[in-house]
Write a protein that holds these residues in place. Structure first.
Motif, short mmCIF file in Angstrom:
data_model
loop_
_atom_site.label_atom_id
_atom_site.label_comp_id
_atom_site.label_asym_id
_atom_site.label_seq_id
_atom_site.Cartn_x
_atom_site.Cartn_y
_atom_site.Cartn_z
N GLN A 20 -8.07 1.83 -0.23
CA GLN A 20 -8.38 0.77 -0.62
C GLN A 20 -7.89 0.66 -2.15
O GLN A 20 -8.43 -0.53 -2.77
CB GLN A 20 -9.98 0.58 -0.70
CG GLN A 20 -10.61 0.83 1.01
CD GLN A 20 -11.99 0.43 1.04
OE1 GLN A 20 -12.92 1.13 0.72
NE2 GLN A 20 -12.20 -1.10 1.19
N GLU A 21 -7.24 1.47 -2.46
CA GLU A 21 -6.52 1.44 -3.84
C GLU A 21 -4.95 1.53 -3.54
O GLU A 21 -4.63 2.35 -2.50
CB GLU A 21 -6.89 2.56 -4.62
CG GLU A 21 -8.46 2.61 -5.16
CD GLU A 21 -8.94 1.47 -6.09
OE1 GLU A 21 -7.83 0.97 -6.83
OE2 GLU A 21 -9.78 1.31 -6.16
N LYS A 22 -4.25 0.89 -4.19
CA LYS A 22 -2.97 0.69 -4.00
C LYS A 22 -2.14 1.90 -4.30
O LYS A 22 -2.61 2.52 -5.55
CB LYS A 22 -2.27 -0.57 -4.67
CG LYS A 22 -0.88 -0.82 -4.45
CD LYS A 22 -0.51 -2.13 -5.00
CE LYS A 22 1.14 -2.54 -4.24
NZ LYS A 22 1.26 -3.82 -5.17
N ASN A 23 -1.42 2.46 -3.42
CA ASN A 23 -0.80 3.87 -3.70
C ASN A 23 0.59 3.83 -3.15
O ASN A 23 0.92 3.61 -1.73
CB ASN A 23 -1.51 5.01 -3.21
CG ASN A 23 -1.04 6.25 -3.47
OD1 ASN A 23 0.25 6.67 -3.83
ND2 ASN A 23 -1.79 7.46 -3.59
N PRO A 24 1.63 3.66 -3.99
CA PRO A 24 2.98 3.72 -3.32
C PRO A 24 3.36 4.68 -2.54
O PRO A 24 4.49 4.55 -1.70
CB PRO A 24 3.94 3.32 -4.43
CG PRO A 24 3.05 3.93 -5.47
CD PRO A 24 1.82 3.74 -5.30
N PHE A 25 2.94 5.85 -2.79
CA PHE A 25 3.47 7.26 -2.20
C PHE A 25 2.45 7.29 -0.49
O PHE A 25 2.78 8.25 0.06
CB PHE A 25 2.90 8.46 -2.73
CG PHE A 25 3.49 8.28 -4.24
CD1 PHE A 25 5.00 8.36 -4.29
CD2 PHE A 25 2.77 8.28 -5.25
CE1 PHE A 25 5.76 8.31 -5.51
CE2 PHE A 25 3.28 8.21 -6.34
CZ PHE A 25 4.68 8.17 -6.65
N GLU A 26 1.76 6.48 -0.16
CA GLU A 26 1.17 6.34 0.93
C GLU A 26 1.20 5.32 1.74
O GLU A 26 0.49 4.80 2.64
CB GLU A 26 -0.46 6.60 0.71
CG GLU A 26 -0.75 8.11 0.29
CD GLU A 26 -2.06 8.26 -0.26
OE1 GLU A 26 -2.90 7.23 -0.25
OE2 GLU A 26 -2.64 9.38 -0.42
N VAL A 27 2.33 4.57 1.56
CA VAL A 27 2.71 3.26 2.18
C VAL A 27 2.80 3.51 3.79
O VAL A 27 2.26 2.61 4.41
CB VAL A 27 3.87 2.63 1.60
CG1 VAL A 27 4.43 1.41 2.29
CG2 VAL A 27 3.71 2.14 0.37
N GLN A 28 3.56 4.13 4.16
CA GLN A 28 3.90 4.58 5.70
C GLN A 28 2.93 5.41 6.42
O GLN A 28 2.77 5.50 7.43
CB GLN A 28 5.32 5.19 5.67
CG GLN A 28 6.43 4.39 5.24
CD GLN A 28 7.63 4.99 5.43
OE1 GLN A 28 7.96 6.04 5.31
NE2 GLN A 28 8.72 4.18 5.46
N GLN A 45 -13.35 10.27 2.46
CA GLN A 45 -12.99 11.48 1.95
C GLN A 45 -13.28 11.48 0.42
O GLN A 45 -13.40 10.31 -0.21
CB GLN A 45 -11.53 11.88 2.17
CG GLN A 45 -11.28 11.69 3.72
CD GLN A 45 -9.66 12.11 4.13
OE1 GLN A 45 -8.89 11.76 3.40
NE2 GLN A 45 -9.57 12.79 5.26
N GLU A 46 -12.92 12.81 -0.24
CA GLU A 46 -13.35 12.79 -1.46
C GLU A 46 -12.16 12.05 -2.39
O GLU A 46 -12.44 11.72 -3.46
CB GLU A 46 -13.34 14.24 -1.84
CG GLU A 46 -14.23 15.29 -1.63
CD GLU A 46 -14.34 16.48 -2.07
OE1 GLU A 46 -13.41 16.89 -2.79
OE2 GLU A 46 -15.24 17.56 -1.74
N ASN A 47 -11.04 12.14 -1.89
CA ASN A 47 -10.02 11.07 -2.60
C ASN A 47 -10.16 9.66 -2.38
O ASN A 47 -9.20 8.83 -2.82
CB ASN A 47 -8.56 11.56 -1.88
CG ASN A 47 -8.27 11.24 -0.46
OD1 ASN A 47 -8.99 10.73 0.13
ND2 ASN A 47 -7.07 11.69 -0.13
#
Length: 253
Positions: free
Chosen positions: A119-127, A179-181
């Protein structure tokens, strides 16, 4: 003399048009068969997977079996060679001999999928997860998920015109947790799944979380046996085949 082996693997499904071999497209199954065939002096090796994953869907834990000549008995060497040959998107974790009648697909007793939403934008989890920034009612989504439990007809949450004999599935677990993250995760376990079933389920439960439909609407959606009654499917990138279970005492040598 041939020996049947089970292979435990994981893969990032982004580069592939699903698990199953198909014309003019790159699949996980074809990639594995090509590697094993090269190691088998170019004699074709067929692999049988525990199930099909669609284009872009990942596998955290996947099982396939293959029948190989007995000179492949050094499984650690075979694992090393395969991992060296295969692209970074596929990893071989374990290889072990099994009984001749053991079957990766028909022998599975339980399958678990997880769907990951950031729910937060993260460019390292796009795929590897789906970005969905809207506020969600997690309690309502879990109430909706409880209506999925048990042995039911999931036609309303299945892709149309598939070749299965029945749309009855026994869902044993279905719940959301965070999750915690901060990652929001949907976990669902059943004896079997229909094509597109998890993604359609996630899409429908997200509408519950948004307040577009009520948790108590889920039974009527299932009873309709009509794909048009459920909501749109969630994207493939957040979906993982998470775990495959077997009666190992009946399979392992």
């Amino acid at each position: 003399m041939m020996q049947r082996f089970f292979f435990e693997i994981s893969y990032n499904g982004t580069p592939y048009f699903g698990w199953q071999v198909q014309p003019k497209q790159v699949s996980v199954q074809e990639t594995l068969e090509n590697a094993l065939t090269k190691l088998n002096s170019k004699q074709h090796v067929k692999v049988v997977g525990c199930g099909r994953t669609d284009t872009g869907v990942h596998a955290h834990h996947y099982i396939f079996h293959a029948d190989l000549p007995q000179h492949f008995k050094d499984v650690e060497q075979l694992k090393y060679k395969l991992n060296k040959m295969l692209p970074p998107s596929i990893a071989i974790h374990n290889i072990f001999p099994v009984k001749d009648e053991a079957h990766a697909r028909f022998g599975a007793t339980n399958r678990t999928y997880r769907y990951f939403i950031r729910q937060e934008k993260n460019p390292f989890e796009v795929q590897t997860s789906t970005y969905f920034p809207k506020e969600l009612d997690l309690e309502a989504m879990n109430k909706g998920a409880q209506y999925l439990l048990g042995r039911k007809d999931f036609t309303s949450l299945s892709k149309l015109h598939t070749d299965v004999k029945t749309n009855i599935c026994d869902v044993r677990k279905a719940h959301w947790f965070r999750q915690e993250n901060g990652m929001l995760v949907f976990e669902i376990s059943a004896d079997r799944f229909l094509r597109n079933m998890v993604r359609a389920t996630v899409g429908t439960l997200l509408d519950v979380g948004l307040g577009k439909i009520k948790a108590s609407d889920i039974p009527a959606i299932l009873e309709a046996k009509d794909r048009g009654e459920a909501k749109i499917s969630a994207p493939a990138d957040g979906l993982y085949l998470w775990k495959i279970e077997y009666d190992w005492e009946q399979i392992k040598l």
